[in-house]
Scaffold this motif. Structure first.
Motif, PDB file in Angstrom:
ATOM      1  N   GLY A  20       5.600 -11.031  16.258  1.00 32.72           N
ATOM      2  CA  GLY A  20       4.977 -11.384  14.985  1.00 32.72           C
ATOM      3  C   GLY A  20       4.397 -10.191  14.242  1.00 32.72           C
ATOM      4  O   GLY A  20       3.639 -10.369  13.295  1.00 32.72           O
ATOM      5  N   GLU A  21       4.727  -8.975  14.677  1.00 33.34           N
ATOM      6  CA  GLU A  21       4.156  -7.785  14.040  1.00 33.34           C
ATOM      7  C   GLU A  21       5.236  -6.945  13.352  1.00 33.34           C
ATOM      8  O   GLU A  21       5.069  -5.748  13.139  1.00 33.34           O
ATOM      9  N   GLY A  22       6.341  -7.575  12.990  1.00 30.81           N
ATOM     10  CA  GLY A  22       7.432  -6.849  12.350  1.00 30.81           C
ATOM     11  C   GLY A  22       7.025  -6.232  11.028  1.00 30.81           C
ATOM     12  O   GLY A  22       7.455  -5.123  10.682  1.00 30.81           O
ATOM     13  N   PHE A  23       6.184  -6.944  10.266  1.00 32.32           N
ATOM     14  CA  PHE A  23       5.778  -6.418   8.959  1.00 32.32           C
ATOM     15  C   PHE A  23       4.915  -5.165   9.120  1.00 32.32           C
ATOM     16  O   PHE A  23       5.052  -4.208   8.362  1.00 32.32           O
ATOM     17  N   ILE A  24       4.031  -5.198  10.140  1.00 39.11           N
ATOM     18  CA  ILE A  24       3.188  -4.023  10.391  1.00 39.11           C
ATOM     19  C   ILE A  24       4.061  -2.825  10.758  1.00 39.11           C
ATOM     20  O   ILE A  24       3.840  -1.705  10.297  1.00 39.11           O
ATOM     21  N   PHE A  25       5.087  -3.070  11.590  1.00 34.10           N
ATOM     22  CA  PHE A  25       5.995  -1.993  11.977  1.00 34.10           C
ATOM     23  C   PHE A  25       6.768  -1.472  10.765  1.00 34.10           C
ATOM     24  O   PHE A  25       7.029  -0.264  10.651  1.00 34.10           O
ATOM     25  N   LEU A  26       7.138  -2.383   9.854  1.00 34.72           N
ATOM     26  CA  LEU A  26       7.838  -1.982   8.632  1.00 34.72           C
ATOM     27  C   LEU A  26       6.966  -1.058   7.782  1.00 34.72           C
ATOM     28  O   LEU A  26       7.435  -0.025   7.286  1.00 34.72           O
ATOM     29  N   VAL A  27       5.698  -1.407   7.625  1.00 39.03           N
ATOM     30  CA  VAL A  27       4.784  -0.572   6.848  1.00 39.03           C
ATOM     31  C   VAL A  27       4.605   0.791   7.511  1.00 39.03           C
ATOM     32  O   VAL A  27       4.579   1.829   6.842  1.00 39.03           O
ATOM     33  N   ALA A  28       4.516   0.794   8.852  1.00 34.90           N
ATOM     34  CA  ALA A  28       4.392   2.071   9.571  1.00 34.90           C
ATOM     35  C   ALA A  28       5.644   2.923   9.384  1.00 34.90           C
ATOM     36  O   ALA A  28       5.561   4.152   9.226  1.00 34.90           O
ATOM     37  N   GLY A  29       6.825   2.260   9.374  1.00 34.06           N
ATOM     38  CA  GLY A  29       8.076   2.987   9.135  1.00 34.06           C
ATOM     39  C   GLY A  29       8.127   3.572   7.735  1.00 34.06           C
ATOM     40  O   GLY A  29       8.609   4.693   7.528  1.00 34.06           O
ATOM     41  N   ILE A  30       7.629   2.813   6.760  1.00 38.21           N
ATOM     42  CA  ILE A  30       7.567   3.328   5.388  1.00 38.21           C
ATOM     43  C   ILE A  30       6.615   4.520   5.319  1.00 38.21           C
ATOM     44  O   ILE A  30       6.881   5.509   4.618  1.00 38.21           O
ATOM     45  N   SER A  31       5.517   4.449   6.048  1.00 37.72           N
ATOM     46  CA  SER A  31       4.566   5.558   6.086  1.00 37.72           C
ATOM     47  C   SER A  31       5.220   6.815   6.646  1.00 37.72           C
ATOM     48  O   SER A  31       5.064   7.914   6.107  1.00 37.72           O
ATOM     49  N   LEU A  32       5.959   6.636   7.754  1.00 41.29           N
ATOM     50  CA  LEU A  32       6.653   7.786   8.350  1.00 41.29           C
ATOM     51  C   LEU A  32       7.674   8.366   7.371  1.00 41.29           C
ATOM     52  O   LEU A  32       7.789   9.591   7.230  1.00 41.29           O
ATOM     53  N   SER A  33       8.410   7.488   6.676  1.00 41.62           N
ATOM     54  CA  SER A  33       9.403   7.960   5.700  1.00 41.62           C
ATOM     55  C   SER A  33       8.744   8.700   4.553  1.00 41.62           C
ATOM     56  O   SER A  33       9.276   9.705   4.064  1.00 41.62           O
ATOM     57  N   ALA A  34       7.583   8.207   4.122  1.00 42.64           N
ATOM     58  CA  ALA A  34       6.882   8.864   3.016  1.00 42.64           C
ATOM     59  C   ALA A  34       6.390  10.250   3.424  1.00 42.64           C
ATOM     60  O   ALA A  34       6.480  11.211   2.646  1.00 42.64           O
ATOM     61  N   VAL A  35       5.875  10.365   4.656  1.00 43.48           N
ATOM     62  CA  VAL A  35       5.446  11.684   5.154  1.00 43.48           C
ATOM     63  C   VAL A  35       6.641  12.626   5.226  1.00 43.48           C
ATOM     64  O   VAL A  35       6.568  13.792   4.803  1.00 43.48           O
ATOM     65  N   THR A  36       7.753  12.119   5.761  1.00 43.04           N
ATOM     66  CA  THR A  36       8.974  12.927   5.858  1.00 43.04           C
ATOM     67  C   THR A  36       9.415  13.416   4.492  1.00 43.04           C
ATOM     68  O   THR A  36       9.713  14.601   4.295  1.00 43.04           O
ATOM     69  N   ALA A 285       1.733   8.777   1.162  1.00 44.42           N
ATOM     70  CA  ALA A 285       2.032   8.542   2.576  1.00 44.42           C
ATOM     71  C   ALA A 285       0.760   8.312   3.377  1.00 44.42           C
ATOM     72  O   ALA A 285       0.710   7.448   4.264  1.00 44.42           O
ATOM     73  N   ALA A 286      -0.292   9.070   3.067  1.00 39.60           N
ATOM     74  CA  ALA A 286      -1.573   8.883   3.762  1.00 39.60           C
ATOM     75  C   ALA A 286      -2.136   7.487   3.485  1.00 39.60           C
ATOM     76  O   ALA A 286      -2.674   6.833   4.399  1.00 39.60           O
ATOM     77  N   PHE A 287      -2.006   7.013   2.253  1.00 45.70           N
ATOM     78  CA  PHE A 287      -2.479   5.654   1.934  1.00 45.70           C
ATOM     79  C   PHE A 287      -1.643   4.603   2.673  1.00 45.70           C
ATOM     80  O   PHE A 287      -2.168   3.554   3.072  1.00 45.70           O
ATOM     81  N   ASN A 288      -0.344   4.881   2.846  1.00 48.08           N
ATOM     82  CA  ASN A 288       0.490   3.944   3.613  1.00 48.08           C
ATOM     83  C   ASN A 288       0.042   3.888   5.079  1.00 48.08           C
ATOM     84  O   ASN A 288       0.025   2.812   5.694  1.00 48.08           O
ATOM     85  N   ILE A 289      -0.296   5.047   5.636  1.00 47.46           N
ATOM     86  CA  ILE A 289      -0.822   5.066   7.010  1.00 47.46           C
ATOM     87  C   ILE A 289      -2.123   4.283   7.085  1.00 47.46           C
ATOM     88  O   ILE A 289      -2.360   3.511   8.026  1.00 47.46           O
ATOM     89  N   LEU A 290      -2.984   4.468   6.082  1.00 44.61           N
ATOM     90  CA  LEU A 290      -4.234   3.721   6.010  1.00 44.61           C
ATOM     91  C   LEU A 290      -3.969   2.219   5.990  1.00 44.61           C
ATOM     92  O   LEU A 290      -4.593   1.442   6.743  1.00 44.61           O
ATOM     93  N   MET A 295      -3.946  -3.151   8.788  1.00 43.42           N
ATOM     94  CA  MET A 295      -3.286  -4.378   9.226  1.00 43.42           C
ATOM     95  C   MET A 295      -3.201  -4.449  10.749  1.00 43.42           C
ATOM     96  O   MET A 295      -3.343  -5.531  11.347  1.00 43.42           O
ATOM     97  N   LEU A 296      -2.955  -3.298  11.390  1.00 47.33           N
ATOM     98  CA  LEU A 296      -2.886  -3.280  12.846  1.00 47.33           C
ATOM     99  C   LEU A 296      -4.230  -3.634  13.466  1.00 47.33           C
ATOM    100  O   LEU A 296      -4.300  -4.405  14.449  1.00 47.33           O
ATOM    101  N   VAL A 297      -5.306  -3.103  12.894  1.00 50.00           N
ATOM    102  CA  VAL A 297      -6.641  -3.399  13.407  1.00 50.00           C
ATOM    103  C   VAL A 297      -6.944  -4.890  13.275  1.00 50.00           C
ATOM    104  O   VAL A 297      -7.478  -5.525  14.201  1.00 50.00           O
ATOM    105  N   ARG A 298      -6.593  -5.476  12.124  1.00 48.39           N
ATOM    106  CA  ARG A 298      -6.837  -6.909  11.922  1.00 48.39           C
ATOM    107  C   ARG A 298      -6.016  -7.735  12.915  1.00 48.39           C
ATOM    108  O   ARG A 298      -6.487  -8.751  13.434  1.00 48.39           O
ATOM    109  N   ALA A 299      -4.771  -7.300  13.181  1.00 47.08           N
ATOM    110  CA  ALA A 299      -3.919  -8.053  14.103  1.00 47.08           C
ATOM    111  C   ALA A 299      -4.391  -7.914  15.551  1.00 47.08           C
ATOM    112  O   ALA A 299      -4.167  -8.813  16.374  1.00 47.08           O
ATOM    113  N   LYS A 300      -5.041  -6.808  15.876  1.00 42.09           N
ATOM    114  CA  LYS A 300      -5.447  -6.535  17.251  1.00 42.09           C
ATOM    115  C   LYS A 300      -6.948  -6.709  17.469  1.00 42.09           C
ATOM    116  O   LYS A 300      -7.477  -6.241  18.486  1.00 42.09           O
ATOM    117  N   THR A 301      -7.619  -7.401  16.567  1.00 43.04           N
ATOM    118  CA  THR A 301      -9.067  -7.573  16.702  1.00 43.04           C
ATOM    119  C   THR A 301      -9.432  -8.230  18.034  1.00 43.04           C
ATOM    120  O   THR A 301     -10.371  -7.801  18.725  1.00 43.04           O
TER     121      THR A 301
END
Length: 416
Positions: A20-36, A285-290, A295-301
């Motif tokens: 159920g965390e596919g969207f969070i992983f997608l955002v993290a992937g976008i963050s990595l792409s933006a940094v790249t 990219a930094a804002f995407n990581i943020l 979202m990860l913190v909210r999902a893992k509370t």
């Protein structure tokens, strides 16, 4: 930041998508792409700008020296004394007499404006910018009395000139008659064709022995200027100051910064502007990581609360989420640097491919000055870009990591 085995295990687990965390992983992937993308673009663009400046400086200074001592009225009758004074000046490595004059050239009915440059034969053959870029013919054929010249490659294309052909130079300074001044037209054999890589020079330069130029322009034993090279081009003003005082009555000293001020200032401004603009990609990219960490913190509370009840400290939770954000950033930096290296190796092929696909001439040397895309990587600049990226990413991780560290397990697990 050193992580314990427990902290490394949790960080690795949270970097991979859970149920159920596919969207969070997608955002993290976008963050990595933006940094790249940000690191790739910054390194590539800044290296190209560095290459522009270095290539232009090498070509321009290679042909014009670090400074010139130019006679008033375009004549230096006592040039031997000025050459001796220049060579005796501390910091000066060479002083070369030369003549420069804009004229017209004709070849098989085609006419182009040219810049005739007369130099001593030994100076022509010793100039690395010239001797290393001969594309046809031989510079050895340039000897006094042989009526031979060397011309730029773009000028040869415009005139249709070839080695061995006859090119006519037209000088307005001719014999005076009752009907006015008759222009001098002198024919020369094209002995060599050179390409230094700067379009304006390759399109205009005609090189000849200084004796031939003096005869063509009716200068007698005079020259137009003395070209000077120094040990340090950045200190050329300081080095040339004593010589400028000595020759002030008969000549003026101009250094490379004054001769090309507008060009190098424009490059400096453009370089700063491009750095600032492309830095915004890294900021996004930094804002995407943020966002992905929030979202990860909210999902893992709930998981965080359980770890706290099992003895995990706030410091451990803080380090876990900071390491997750920095891992994304470091991965993006490594991929971005790799792409920048690939781009540097195949940069001209990339330009040619885009031109072929779009049908547009993206690299017109008449506009870009240089015939090929330059590239010069600066290790200190690349290090600064990497540190800037990691610094912004670190700052972006602090807020969600701090929120995770401050999670109250009692409040979270009260109704569990």
């Amino acid at each position: 930041m050193i992580l314990s085995r427990f902290e490394r295990t949790i960080a690795k687990r949270y970097l991979l998508p859970g149920k159920g965390e596919g969207f969070i992983f997608l955002v993290a992937g976008i963050s990595l792409s933006a940094v790249t993308l940000g690191v790739w673009a910054l390194i590539t663009v800044m290296s190209v700008m560095n290459g522009f400046r270095a290539e232009l400086f090498d070509k321009i200074v290679g042909l014009n020296g670090h400074a010139v001592v130019q006679g008033y009225g375009g004549r230096l009758p006592d040039w031997q004394a000025i050459v001796a004074q220049a060579q005796a000046t501390p910091g000066v490595t060479s002083a070369t007499p030369l003549i420069e004059q804009p004229l017209m050239a004709s070849y098989d009915g085609r006419v182009e404006g040219v810049l005739v440059r007369g130099m001593r034969v030994q100076d022509i053959r010793a100039n690395p910018t010239i001797k290393g870029n001969v594309v046809a013919g031989r510079m050895d054929a340039l000897v006094p009395g042989a009526n031979s010249v060397a011309i730029g490659a773009r000028l040869a294309e415009a005139l249709g000139a070839q080695v061995g052909g006859q090119i006519s130079l037209i000088s307005p300074q001719g014999q005076t008659t009752p009907f006015g001044t008759v222009p001098r037209i002198v024919s020369y054999t094209v002995a060599a064709i050179f390409e230094v890589g700067v379009y304006d020079y390759d399109k205009a330069f005609v090189l000849m022995p200084i004796e031939e130029a003096q005869t063509l322009l009716m200068l007698g034993d005079a020259v137009g200027m003395v070209e000077v090279e120094t040990v340090d081009p950045d200190r050329v003003g300081e080095i040339m100051a004593p010589l400028a005082q000595k020759v002030g009555q008969q000549a003026v000293v101009t250094d490379w910064r004054q001769m090309n001020a507008s060009l190098f200032e424009a490059l400096a401004v453009e370089r700063v502007a491009m750095f600032v603009i492309l830095t915004f990609i890294i900021l996004v990219a930094a804002f995407n990581i943020l966002s992905s960490l929030i979202m990860l913190v909210r999902a893992k509370t709930r998981d965080i609360a359980i770890m706290r009840t099992m003895g995990a400290t706030s410091r451990s939770i803080l380090k876990i989420f900071i390491s997750i954000g920095l891992s994304i950033s470091i991965a993006g930096v490594l991929v971005g640097v790799l792409f920048a290296v690939i781009t540097a190796i195949f940069r001209q092929q990339v330009v040619n491919f885009v031109q072929m696909v779009t049908g547009q001439n993206l690299w017109d040397p008449s506009i870009r000055f240089l015939t090929e895309l330059p590239y010069k990587a600066n290790p200190f600049e690349i290090t600064a870009i990497i540190l800037l990226t990691l610094g912004l990413s670190f700052l972006a991780t602090l807020i969600p990591a701090w929120r995770a560290a401050k999670t109250d397990p009692v409040q979270v697990l009260r109704y569990e």
